[in-house]
Scaffold this active site. Structure first.
Site, PDB file in Angstrom:
ATOM      1  N   GLY A 233       8.035   5.332  -8.032  1.00 59.75           N
ATOM      2  CA  GLY A 233       8.243   4.744  -6.719  1.00 59.75           C
ATOM      3  C   GLY A 233       6.986   4.053  -6.277  1.00 59.75           C
ATOM      4  O   GLY A 233       5.910   4.305  -6.812  1.00 59.75           O
ATOM      5  N   GLN A 234       7.119   3.187  -5.292  1.00 60.85           N
ATOM      6  CA  GLN A 234       5.964   2.384  -4.902  1.00 60.85           C
ATOM      7  C   GLN A 234       4.880   3.262  -4.289  1.00 60.85           C
ATOM      8  O   GLN A 234       5.151   4.387  -3.869  1.00 60.85           O
ATOM      9  CB  GLN A 234       6.397   1.259  -3.959  1.00 60.85           C
ATOM     10  CG  GLN A 234       6.833   1.728  -2.589  1.00 60.85           C
ATOM     11  CD  GLN A 234       7.317   0.558  -1.740  1.00 60.85           C
ATOM     12  OE1 GLN A 234       8.353  -0.019  -2.015  1.00 60.85           O
ATOM     13  NE2 GLN A 234       6.563   0.220  -0.721  1.00 60.85           N
ATOM     14  N   PRO A 235       3.651   2.775  -4.243  1.00 58.88           N
ATOM     15  CA  PRO A 235       2.541   3.594  -3.729  1.00 58.88           C
ATOM     16  C   PRO A 235       2.804   4.066  -2.303  1.00 58.88           C
ATOM     17  O   PRO A 235       3.362   3.331  -1.498  1.00 58.88           O
ATOM     18  CB  PRO A 235       1.352   2.634  -3.742  1.00 58.88           C
ATOM     19  CG  PRO A 235       1.716   1.570  -4.702  1.00 58.88           C
ATOM     20  CD  PRO A 235       3.197   1.453  -4.694  1.00 58.88           C
ATOM     21  N   GLY A 236       2.434   5.303  -2.037  1.00 59.48           N
ATOM     22  CA  GLY A 236       2.523   5.823  -0.683  1.00 59.48           C
ATOM     23  C   GLY A 236       3.857   6.409  -0.308  1.00 59.48           C
ATOM     24  O   GLY A 236       4.053   6.843   0.828  1.00 59.48           O
ATOM     25  N   THR A 240       2.772  12.086  -5.075  1.00 61.15           N
ATOM     26  CA  THR A 240       1.770  13.122  -5.253  1.00 61.15           C
ATOM     27  C   THR A 240       2.073  14.315  -4.346  1.00 61.15           C
ATOM     28  O   THR A 240       2.015  15.470  -4.769  1.00 61.15           O
ATOM     29  CB  THR A 240       0.373  12.549  -4.953  1.00 61.15           C
ATOM     30  OG1 THR A 240       0.188  11.369  -5.725  1.00 61.15           O
ATOM     31  CG2 THR A 240      -0.708  13.540  -5.277  1.00 61.15           C
ATOM     32  N   GLU A 458       4.561 -20.202  19.523  1.00 57.07           N
ATOM     33  CA  GLU A 458       5.163 -18.865  19.398  1.00 57.07           C
ATOM     34  C   GLU A 458       6.441 -18.767  20.226  1.00 57.07           C
ATOM     35  O   GLU A 458       7.428 -18.182  19.792  1.00 57.07           O
ATOM     36  CB  GLU A 458       4.165 -17.782  19.828  1.00 57.07           C
ATOM     37  CG  GLU A 458       2.906 -17.702  18.965  1.00 57.07           C
ATOM     38  CD  GLU A 458       3.194 -17.589  17.481  1.00 57.07           C
ATOM     39  OE1 GLU A 458       4.232 -17.019  17.095  1.00 57.07           O
ATOM     40  OE2 GLU A 458       2.371 -18.095  16.688  1.00 57.07           O
ATOM     41  N   HIS A 461       9.288 -20.176  18.298  1.00 60.22           N
ATOM     42  CA  HIS A 461       9.862 -19.189  17.369  1.00 60.22           C
ATOM     43  C   HIS A 461      10.750 -18.216  18.124  1.00 60.22           C
ATOM     44  O   HIS A 461      11.878 -17.922  17.717  1.00 60.22           O
ATOM     45  CB  HIS A 461       8.751 -18.364  16.709  1.00 60.22           C
ATOM     46  CG  HIS A 461       7.966 -19.090  15.649  1.00 60.22           C
ATOM     47  ND1 HIS A 461       8.541 -19.749  14.608  1.00 60.22           N
ATOM     48  CD2 HIS A 461       6.622 -19.209  15.459  1.00 60.22           C
ATOM     49  CE1 HIS A 461       7.591 -20.265  13.819  1.00 60.22           C
ATOM     50  NE2 HIS A 461       6.410 -19.949  14.330  1.00 60.22           N
ATOM     51  N   ASP A 533       4.586 -21.231   8.016  1.00 62.28           N
ATOM     52  CA  ASP A 533       6.003 -21.285   8.385  1.00 62.28           C
ATOM     53  C   ASP A 533       6.761 -22.162   7.397  1.00 62.28           C
ATOM     54  O   ASP A 533       7.825 -21.802   6.907  1.00 62.28           O
ATOM     55  CB  ASP A 533       6.174 -21.912   9.780  1.00 62.28           C
ATOM     56  CG  ASP A 533       5.605 -21.040  10.879  1.00 62.28           C
ATOM     57  OD1 ASP A 533       5.431 -19.830  10.629  1.00 62.28           O
ATOM     58  OD2 ASP A 533       5.347 -21.558  11.975  1.00 62.28           O
TER      59      ASP A 533
HETATM   60  P1  ADP Z   1       1.999   8.370  -3.672  1.00 59.50           P
HETATM   61  O1  ADP Z   1       1.490   9.431  -4.569  1.00 59.50           O
HETATM   62  O2  ADP Z   1       3.473   8.120  -3.810  1.00 59.50           O
HETATM   63  O3  ADP Z   1       1.236   7.087  -3.735  1.00 59.50           O
HETATM   64  P2  ADP Z   1       1.113  10.195  -1.674  1.00 59.50           P
HETATM   65  O4  ADP Z   1       1.905  11.389  -1.996  1.00 59.50           O
HETATM   66  O5  ADP Z   1      -0.281  10.185  -2.161  1.00 59.50           O
HETATM   67  O6  ADP Z   1       1.833   8.873  -2.157  1.00 59.50           O
HETATM   68  O7  ADP Z   1       1.155   9.961  -0.104  1.00 59.50           O
HETATM   69  C1  ADP Z   1      -0.001   9.869   0.665  1.00 59.50           C
HETATM   70  C2  ADP Z   1       0.179  10.557   1.990  1.00 59.50           C
HETATM   71  O8  ADP Z   1       1.173   9.908   2.764  1.00 59.50           O
HETATM   72  C3  ADP Z   1       0.658  11.982   1.865  1.00 59.50           C
HETATM   73  O9  ADP Z   1      -0.401  12.855   1.698  1.00 59.50           O
HETATM   74  C4  ADP Z   1       1.355  12.204   3.179  1.00 59.50           C
HETATM   75  O10 ADP Z   1       0.428  12.515   4.197  1.00 59.50           O
HETATM   76  C5  ADP Z   1       1.952  10.857   3.466  1.00 59.50           C
HETATM   77  N1  ADP Z   1       3.332  10.794   2.973  1.00 59.50           N
HETATM   78  C6  ADP Z   1       3.787   9.993   1.980  1.00 59.50           C
HETATM   79  N2  ADP Z   1       5.101  10.154   1.803  1.00 59.50           N
HETATM   80  C7  ADP Z   1       5.502  11.096   2.677  1.00 59.50           C
HETATM   81  C8  ADP Z   1       6.749  11.709   2.948  1.00 59.50           C
HETATM   82  N3  ADP Z   1       7.850  11.366   2.285  1.00 59.50           N
HETATM   83  N4  ADP Z   1       6.792  12.650   3.916  1.00 59.50           N
HETATM   84  C9  ADP Z   1       5.683  12.985   4.586  1.00 59.50           C
HETATM   85  N5  ADP Z   1       4.473  12.454   4.371  1.00 59.50           N
HETATM   86  C10 ADP Z   1       4.362  11.511   3.432  1.00 59.50           C
HETATM   87 ZN    ZN Z   2       4.575 -20.362  13.362  1.00 56.09          ZN
HETATM   88 MG    MG Z   3      -0.152   9.285  -5.719  1.00 54.23          MG
END
Ligand code: ADP
Ligand code: ZN
Ligand code: MG
Length: 659
Positions: A233-236, A240, A458, A461, A533
């Protein structure tokens, strides 16, 4: 490598830290320095050590006084012996007297005169050719010294890294030890309650948790639990976090290592670290091994070019070692390998075969309800003012993932603290959101004329967004400059969009044209401010024609490659020039029609435009309610129900903000 988020789950080294045994090199350095020091001072104190004297007057005086017996000279330097010892400086009784001396002949001294003077005084002259090369010792020192130094330094650094990484015992033998962070069961505080908005992924992992809690139940029935589970899945999105929560729920030790940490400068270290990691985990079974950012080593061997750190061989060896370890598992060892990657598509196929990472869990970005749930998790310990509506925030943050939302809450708390609030207010949250989405506000002096023009741009738009059926509701209009943009109009749908119907796309084009059209209508000329734009709307129009079959003249035929797919359609020869010309004509027709309509509509609604501009110049930023009120237009008048024309592949979301 991902640091323990939120500071939870304190990490411990695998073995208690021992005093490092590798202090010997410090001792060696000190001893060497002392020895050099001693040698140098003994040289200086030796009886009859050569003394340095000035050419004039001392040397010339000594010659005139018949005290110089011999001189040895190379180009300009002279060493020689004296008949009776002298001291230098002359009166200084602390320095030893000597019959050996050295001096330097200045380059402007007259060599002939000196020669005849020496001859006259009967001094023996030994002239030597300038030394033709360094002595054997010198060449040894200069040739190998730096190399030796570097090698020594490298060994020291490598050893320090090997000992310092928390892998445990010091000494030369730990070089290939894994540096995995081991988190003990009772230190693991992350649980499924901390993970929100990704319920499907969570559900798939409950089976794993159940197995780790009581493997006997499964093993008795001969069930084979997946050995490797790949979170993609995408970062964040929380991969983890999810892996840590699995360990927390199951109450087993958790060995975490980022794949990039396996790869070192020295070939073979990665592989031995893998071996060590699996060995440790097997001893601690039931346990979880978590290899984060697996793509760093698991990249397809066919695709990836050599990378900078470690190179090809090292990656391949490390990868092979992981494959070997996973194959060599006794199926009854309750060790489960979790992997995480942002880019599953580039992984080596060998990793995905049965018995390896054969279970795939997709961690998708959260939907609106999911985002709300994540916001709830992260505001658990944040005092919120009663007017804060997390549902509304979730609605205005499509596309944001867990990490973004965690960041949003944190920014808002910082903002509230800076403003001296006791609670986090709606304003703090919306300012934090603005800051994250739109870049930090910049403070610059802007002329009144520029402000007025930006306000019309703006407002153009925004009014188009309010008038056009199928356009997303306008959430925010601002003429506060941010980053590159002088102002911004931000629209977002009520629900996440996965499909864009033709009416919505045409509406987007009209909204993007709105800024420029307003400038045309009001000022009669153009500025460069509409560049992005125009780029965006051209892209939409081209995709409508060339990819999405929305032009009658082309029909439902793909004639343009998707983004990121190179210049040619896969499996299709280049489209004819005629087709290309037709695409251009169709794109032009779509944009021109939209332009005409937008011009007509904005001219008709000039009053709404003017009153929105007045409010913008006054307040700089208007939220949804304020903007619609200032424009004198009813909310929801234009936004008809969205009907997706076709189900299927989700299109990438178009950027919600126009500037
Ligand atoms: P990844 O490993 O997918 O890049 P992480 O697990 O490192 O993302 O996410 C970083 C932080 O973002 C986590 O420690 C948490 O605080 C927050 N976070 C990310 N996804 C969630 C989620 N589904 N629910 C709650 N917190 C999340
Ligand atoms: Zn514009
Ligand atoms: Mg990670």
């Amino acid at each position: 490598m991902t640091p323990a988020p939120d500071g939870r789950g304190a990490n411990k080294p695998a073995t208690p830290a021992r005093p490092p045994r590798s202090r010997w090199w410090i001792v060696a350095v000190v001893v060497t320095l002392l020895a050099i020091n001693l040698w140098v001072s003994s040289q200086a104190l030796k009886p009859n050590a050569p003394i340095r004297i000035p050419y004039y007057p001392t040397f010339i005086d000594q010659v005139n006084a018949h005290n110089v017996k011999t001189v040895d000279t190379t180009v300009n330097s002279v060493t020689g012996t004296l008949a009776t010892p002298i001291r230098y400086p002359p009166g200084d009784t602390t320095s030893p007297a000597s019959t050996n001396f050295s001096t330097q002949i200045p380059s402007f001294a007259n060599g002939n005169q000196l020669a005849s003077l020496l001859e006259k005084q009967g001094v023996t002259i030994n002239a030597r050719a300038p030394s033709s090369g360094p002595s054997v010792l010198e060449s040894l020192i200069f040739g190998f010294g730096p190399t030796l130094l570097l090698v020594g330094l490298f060994v020291i650094v490598a050893r320090r890294m090997a000992t310092g990484g928390g892998g445990g015992a010091g000494g030369l033998m730990s070089f290939g030890r894994s540096r995995a962070r081991r988190v003990e069961a009772n230190d693991q505080h992350a649980t499924f309650a901390d993970v929100a908005g990704i319920d499907e992924a969570k559900e798939e992992l409950t089976e794993i948790v159940d197995f780790l809690r009581g493997p006997e139940k499964y093993l008795k029935l001969g069930a084979r639990i997946p050995r490797g589970v790949l979170l993609s899945g995408q970062p964040g999105t929380g991969k983890t976090l999810l892996a840590r929560a699995v360990a927390g729920e199951a109450g087993v030790p958790f060995f975490q290592m980022s794949a990039s940490e396996f790869v070192e400068m020295i070939v073979g270290v990665g592989a031995s670290r893998v071996r060590d990691l699996f060995h440790q985990a097997k001893e601690a079974a039931p346990a979880i091994i978590f290899i984060d950012e697996l793509d760093a080593i698991g990249r397809s061997r066919a695709a990836g070019g050599p990378n900078l750190s470690g190179g090809h061989d090292e990656r391949e060896q490390t990868l092979n070692q992981i494959l070997t370890e996973m194959d060599g598992f006794d199926p009854r060892t309750s060790v489960i390998v979790l992997g995480a990657t942002n880019r599953p598509e580039i992984l080596d196929q060998a990793l995905l075969r049965p018995g390896r990472f054969d279970r795939r869990v997709v961690v998708a970005p959260p939907d609106r309800a999911g985002r709300e749930a994540i916001l709830r998790v992260h505001t658990r310990s944040v005092p919120l003012a009663p007017e804060v509506d997390l549902g509304a925030i979730a609605a205005s943050t499509p596309g944001m993932v867990g990490a973004d939302l965690a960041n949003l809450v944190n920014e808002a708390a910082l903002m509230a603290a800076k403003r001296g609030h006791a609670q986090v207010h709606r304003q703090d949250l919306s300012d934090a959101l603005e800051r994250i989405v739109l870049g930090a506000a910049r403070k610059v002096m802007i002329s009144e004329a520029d402000r007025r023009r930006t306000a019309y741009h703006e407002a153009g738009h925004a009014i188009m967004g309010m008038l056009t059926p199928g356009a997303d509701p306008v959430r925010k209009v601002s003429i506060i400059p941010r980053g590159q943009a002088l102002g911004v109009t931000f629209s977002a749908p009520d629900a996440d969009r996965f499909n864009f119907d033709q009416r919505h796309l045409l509406a987007q084009i009209k909204v993007m044209l709105g800024g420029r059209v307003a400038e045309e209508v009001v000022f009669g000329d153009l500025t460069t401010g509409a560049e992005s734009d125009i780029q965006q709307l051209t892209r939409i129009a081209r995709h409508m024609v060339g990819r999405w079959g929305m032009s009658p003249a082309i029909g439902p035929v793909a004639v343009l490659p998707a983004d990121g797919q190179g210049p040619l359609l896969p499996g299709v020869s280049e489209t004819s020039e005629e087709t290309q010309r037709l695409v251009d004509a169709e794109v032009r027709r779509i944009v021109e029609t939209a332009h005409e309509e937008a011009t007509r509509e904005l001219a008709e609604h000039r009053e709404n435009l003017d009153s929105l501009v007045a409010a913008l110049l006054q307040n700089e930023t208007l939220d949804q309610e304020e903007a619609y009120a200032a424009a004198g237009l009813a909310q929801g008048a234009a936004a008809g129900a969205q009907t997706a024309l076709q189900a299927g592949e989700a299109q990438e979301a178009e950027p919600p903000a126009v500037s």
